[in-house]
Design a protein around this motif. Structure first.
Motif: not given
Length: 85
Positions: A65-85
């Motif tokens: 990453s451009e920010d020191e100590g961090l890594y850039g991650l590209g993630c593909e969403i395979e499935d999702y659900r809305l969490l109700h609070s």
């Protein structure tokens, strides 16, 4: 890293297919995990309202990453659900 370990990251880009975030942990491309994304709800009476999406994702890219100590991650969403609070 154990299954119960939590990694907090900051998302830079989000689309219907995936997201890019900065993480303190360099994950391995192909790794699968469960993420909780918090996104603004745009509630007219509560400016701080958030929605939580639980997503199953696959890491597709890891880079320094451009920010020191961090890594850039590209993630593909395979499935999702809305969490109700």
């Amino acid at each position: 890293m154990s299954e119960a370990e939590t990694i907090k990251s900051s998302t830079r880009d989000l689309s219907s297919n995936g997201f890019y975030c900065n993480s303190p942990v360099p994950l391995v491309p192909g790794a699968r995990m469960v993420c909780i994304l918090k996104v603004p709800a745009y509630h007219p009476e509560r400016a701080d309202a958030m929605l939580s999406l639980e997503c199953r994702v696959r890491v597709v890219r890891v880079e320094p990453s451009e920010d020191e100590g961090l890594y850039g991650l590209g993630c593909e969403i395979e499935d999702y659900r809305l969490l109700h609070s």
